[in-house]
Design an enzyme around this catalytic site. Structure first.
Site, PDB file in Angstrom:
ATOM      1  N   GLU A 194       0.810  -1.221   0.000  1.00  0.00           N
ATOM      2  CA  GLU A 194       0.000   0.000   0.000  1.00  0.00           C
ATOM      3  C   GLU A 194       0.837   1.262   0.000  1.00  0.00           C
ATOM      4  OE1 GLU A 194      -0.587  -2.719   1.772  1.00  0.00           O
ATOM      5  OE2 GLU A 194      -2.588  -3.335   1.128  1.00  0.00           O
ATOM      6  N   HIS A 247     -10.631  -5.621  10.092  1.00  0.00           N
ATOM      7  CA  HIS A 247     -11.235  -5.427   8.773  1.00  0.00           C
ATOM      8  C   HIS A 247     -12.587  -4.724   8.843  1.00  0.00           C
ATOM      9  CE1 HIS A 247      -8.050  -7.931   7.317  1.00  0.00           C
ATOM     10  NE2 HIS A 247      -8.540  -8.003   6.105  1.00  0.00           N
TER      11      HIS A 247
HETATM   12  C1  LIG Z   1      -2.009  -4.965   4.075  1.00  0.00           C
HETATM   13  C2  LIG Z   1      -3.083  -5.730   3.430  1.00  0.00           C
HETATM   14  N1  LIG Z   1      -3.424  -5.467   2.152  1.00  0.00           N
HETATM   15  C3  LIG Z   1      -4.395  -6.180   1.543  1.00  0.00           C
HETATM   16  C4  LIG Z   1      -5.060  -7.159   2.205  1.00  0.00           C
HETATM   17  C5  LIG Z   1      -6.152  -7.963   1.511  1.00  0.00           C
HETATM   18  N2  LIG Z   1      -5.677  -9.323   1.284  1.00  0.00           N
HETATM   19  C6  LIG Z   1      -5.972 -10.296   2.164  1.00  0.00           C
HETATM   20  S1  LIG Z   1      -5.233 -11.716   1.784  1.00  0.00           S
HETATM   21  C7  LIG Z   1      -4.518 -11.079   0.418  1.00  0.00           C
HETATM   22  C8  LIG Z   1      -3.645 -11.941  -0.415  1.00  0.00           C
HETATM   23  C9  LIG Z   1      -2.490 -12.475   0.336  1.00  0.00           C
HETATM   24  O1  LIG Z   1      -1.780 -13.380  -0.422  1.00  0.00           O
HETATM   25  P1  LIG Z   1      -0.649 -14.291   0.169  1.00  0.00           P
HETATM   26  O2  LIG Z   1       0.228 -13.508   1.072  1.00  0.00           O
HETATM   27  O3  LIG Z   1      -0.002 -14.955  -0.974  1.00  0.00           O
HETATM   28  O4  LIG Z   1      -1.416 -15.359   1.080  1.00  0.00           O
HETATM   29  P2  LIG Z   1      -2.514 -16.426   0.619  1.00  0.00           P
HETATM   30  O5  LIG Z   1      -3.842 -15.803   0.828  1.00  0.00           O
HETATM   31  O6  LIG Z   1      -2.250 -16.781  -0.788  1.00  0.00           O
HETATM   32  O7  LIG Z   1      -2.355 -17.590   1.536  1.00  0.00           O
HETATM   33  C10 LIG Z   1      -4.864  -9.738   0.281  1.00  0.00           C
HETATM   34  C11 LIG Z   1      -4.445  -8.869  -0.825  1.00  0.00           C
HETATM   35  C12 LIG Z   1      -4.716  -7.369   3.556  1.00  0.00           C
HETATM   36  N3  LIG Z   1      -5.365  -8.275   4.312  1.00  0.00           N
HETATM   37  N4  LIG Z   1      -3.734  -6.663   4.137  1.00  0.00           N
END
Ligand SMILES: Cc1ncc(C[n+]2csc(CCOP(=O)(O)OP(=O)(O)O)c2C)c(N)n1
Ligand SMILES: [Mg+2]
Lengths: 334, 337
Positions: A61, A129
């Site tokens: 972000e 959230h």
């Molecule tokens: C700082 C932040 N930005 C955006 C989000 C929204 N978000 C939640 S999970 C996610 C994807 C995360 O991907 P990854 O780290 O690969 O974990 P996975 O869900 O694939 O296990 C996003 C963008 C968040 N929770 N926190």
């Protein structure tokens, strides 16, 4: 001419029209492309405009806003998206220490016209959230902070924000994307980024709110009307600059004010409104200004607890009755 | 292939009991998640629900390699870790149902499991936010002369965030006992790794901080177990942090709301059919006569029953008491009104 469309479609139209109008406008954010946007606002945009102008980003972000600032200084018109307002905290340094400062600090030599779209809301999403942070941004000189409740404003504000020269924090609400409303035709429909609006007239009590709170206020006003109480409902629309005049004018008529906000009460937008109103209209007030706000806890997940935290129509009605000194007797404990 | 010691897999020092426990835990996680999805559809679970189906070997291999004293922090995709730790499936399900009997009393839901008694200091839902916390746990361990390693679980997506880089640098700079275990399931929500990360292998990012790192097949529970053991030994011996990347795949959408427009059905099918961690261990156990079909079937049945019981328990449990709403905002008393 006007059509009735959803809040989401109003945003989509604004983005599409401005992207066709001005090549320099591009979008950047997490999952806005291949995924179609967390709230489907940019669904299909990647196919329509291509990956140069609809840029999926890493989960970064601070970088998203920072690159937006640089791109804006460099001559582009970025519309960056922070997936939810909760994640805006990671970008706060770029927003507050950089974006908001540039025009003033460098003596008006150049601007950083970045639009930061983000969304707040709740729905059993738990502590991190389900937060409401518009007050964090509204605190900062140099930012314009808009929070449109109706489709017409969503479209007119977004287009104006993209065309304007100031940084704009554009706050949406996840629970109103499907709300419908009239939006004027025409690709040059833009609205100035200021001014509250009286959306329902009444002489008994003024209720001020924005985003979803505005709909709670309307609902409460309709129910109270059946009991013979006429509320004046003001949609704040813009948090910075704050249009205190419109509120004061209404309070001079009704002599009573209730503020509905979804965030925590302490140090919130409502506190600012209450302070500003008493500075100008203390003599007109016949009752303390009341705020209906969230209970001051991190949001719990459990449905029954979450319901206790966020404002609802009944709490607005209660507050209106309280400023009318019609408080109902406390319910008998069951 | 030849079987070496009776009840063992060739070249693997683990006893039969441990192998069966790994199998049972993976099946438990899968079944728990499948049933959670059903309960979500029934409206018993709400909000965000991130399922772990397909990735079971990572949690099970890693947790079984850890010492009971080690610290654990995870991201929001945390059910698998809780179950692998041996937490009661009934309390896990009750948490998803938002009930008072849940792991955290219904306050956290899917994303915020925790159990202090197991040094599981929580699932965190701000991507990458847990990484500096893990480094801090490592700092505490070192400061207190403990032999505990802090294990951090996070996704590929988290490695592109500033907090990740700050945490790795701290851990390396101060030689903190931290195991960074990245679950590379190849997507962060709908964004494939190649659209989000300048390097496709997450473990290569560690070299910027001089942290030893390797990639392991996250669909092979034994490989994950062995790699985690080695990595923990490294950390425990005072050598500072270690970085492990487990290459894995999630079969379900990112959360329950995922339109899944970003990947093909064939890709998912390919992993399900050819890279499934449970099928893999199952076939190993049968091929090498470590276990019989009947033994595995008995474990499957027991899991089925445990998960059904978890749902019953969650369903019958009371909602949190509204009187507790404002409890735990502060640990010390507040007296002003
Ligand atoms: C700082 C932040 N930005 C955006 C989000 C929204 N978000 C939640 S999970 C996610 C994807 C995360 O991907 P990854 O780290 O690969 O974990 P996975 O869900 O694939 O296990 C996003 C963008 C968040 N929770 N926190
Ligand atoms: Mg991932």
């Amino acid at each position: 001419m006007a059509r009735e469309i959803t809040y989401r479609d109003a945003l989509r139209e604004a983005l599409r029209e401005e992207m066709y109008r001005d090549e320099r406008v591009f979008l950047m954010g997490e999952d806005i492309g291949a995924y179609g946007g967390s709230y489907a606002v940019t669904r299909g945009f990647l196919q329509e405009f291509g990956p140069e102008r609809v840029r999926d980003t890493p989960i970064a972000e601070l970088g998203i806003v920072g690159l937006g600032i640089g791109a804006a200084i460099g001559g582009l018109r970025p519309v960056v998206e922070l997936m939810t307002i909760n994640f805006s905290l990671l970008a706060m340094d770029q927003i507050v220490n950089h974006l908001a400062k540039i025009y003033y600090m460098f003596n008006g030599q150049f601007t950083a016209p970045v639009v930061v779209r983000t969304v707040e809301g709740f729905g059993q999403l738990a502590a991190t959230h389900s937060q409401f942070f518009e007050n964090y941004f509204a605190y900062v000189p140099g930012l314009r902070v808009v929070a449109p409740a109706v489709p017409k404003d969503a479209k007119g504000f977004l287009k104006a924000a993209i065309r304007g020269n100031d940084p704009v924090i554009f706050i949406e609400h996840s629970l109103i994307y499907r709300n419908r409303g009239e939006v004027p035709d025409g690709e040059d429909f833009v609205l100035p980024l200021e001014g509250a609006e009286v959306r329902r007239e009444g002489q008994d009590v003024t209720i001020v709110s924005w985003l979803r709170g505005y709909y709670l206020a309307l609902g409460a006003a309709e129910e109270l009307a059946r009991a013979g109480i006429e509320c004046e409902v003001i949609d704040l629309r813009v948090l910075r600059p704050l249009d205190i005049e419109t509120i004061v004018r209404s309070v001079q008529k009704t002599n009573r004010l209730v503020i509905v906000e979804e965030g925590w009460k302490s140090f919130g937008v409502g506190a600012e409104i209450a302070a500003a109103v008493q500075e100008r209209a203390l003599d007109y007030l016949d009752a303390p200004i009341l705020r209906v706000a969230s209970v001051e806890v991190p949001m719990p997940y459990a449905r029954n607890l979450e319901r206790l935290v966020v404002p609802n129509k009944d709490r607005v009605i209660e507050a209106v009755r309280e400023v009318l000194y019609q408080r109902l007797p406390a319910p008998v404990a069951r | 292939m030849t079987s070496t010691v009776d009840g063992q897999l060739p070249g693997v020092a683990l006893p039969k009991s441990e192998l069966l426990e790994m199998y049972r835990l993976m099946v438990l996680i899968r079944r728990f998640e499948e049933v959670a999805a059903e309960q979500y559809a029934l409206g018993k679970i709400a909000g965000f629900l991130h399922l772990y189906i397909g990735e079971e070997a990572v949690a099970v291999g890693a947790i079984r390699a850890m010492d009971p004293e080690d610290h654990l922090v995870t991201h929001y995709r945390d059910h698998g870790y809780a179950l692998a730790l041996g937490l009661d499936p009934r309390r896990c399900m009750a948490e998803l149902f938002g009930k008072a009997t849940g792991l955290v009393g219904g306050r956290g839901g899917s994303m915020h499991f925790a159990d202090a008694s197991k040094h599981f200091w929580g699932g965190y839902a701000i991507v990458a936010g847990l990484l500096p916390i893990a480094a801090g746990l490592g700092l505490a361990s070192k400061y207190l002369n403990q032999r505990r390693v802090a294990v951090a679980i996070f996704g590929d997506g988290a490695t592109n965030n500033g907090a990740f880089h700050e945490a790795l640098n701290f851990a390396a700079l101060w030689k903190l006992p931290v195991l960074f275990l990245c679950e590379n399931n190849q997507y962060g929500m709908g964004t494939a790794v190649q659209y989000a990360s300048a390097v496709r292998e997450m473990y290569r990012k560690a070299c910027a901080y001089d942290i030893p790192a390797e990639q392991v097949d996250g669909q092979d529970v034994i490989a994950v177990y062995e790699a985690t053991k080695r990595a923990l030994d490294h950390c425990r011996s005072g050598n500072g942090p270690y970085f492990l990347e487990a290459l894995t795949y999630r079969y379900r959408g990112h959360s329950m709301a995922d339109p899944e427009t970003y990947r093909s059905k064939e890709e998912v099918e390919e992993w399900r059919r050819h890279r499934d961690p449970i099928t893999r261990l199952r076939e190993q156990l049968l091929t090498h006569n470590v276990a019989t079909i009947e033994e595995l079937a008995a474990l499957d049945r027991a899991v089925e029953e445990a998960v059904a019981e978890a749902v019953r328990f969650a369903d019958e449990s009371p909602e949190p008491d509204p009187a507790t709403l404002t409890q735990f905002v502060y640990a010390d008393p507040i007296t002003v009104r």
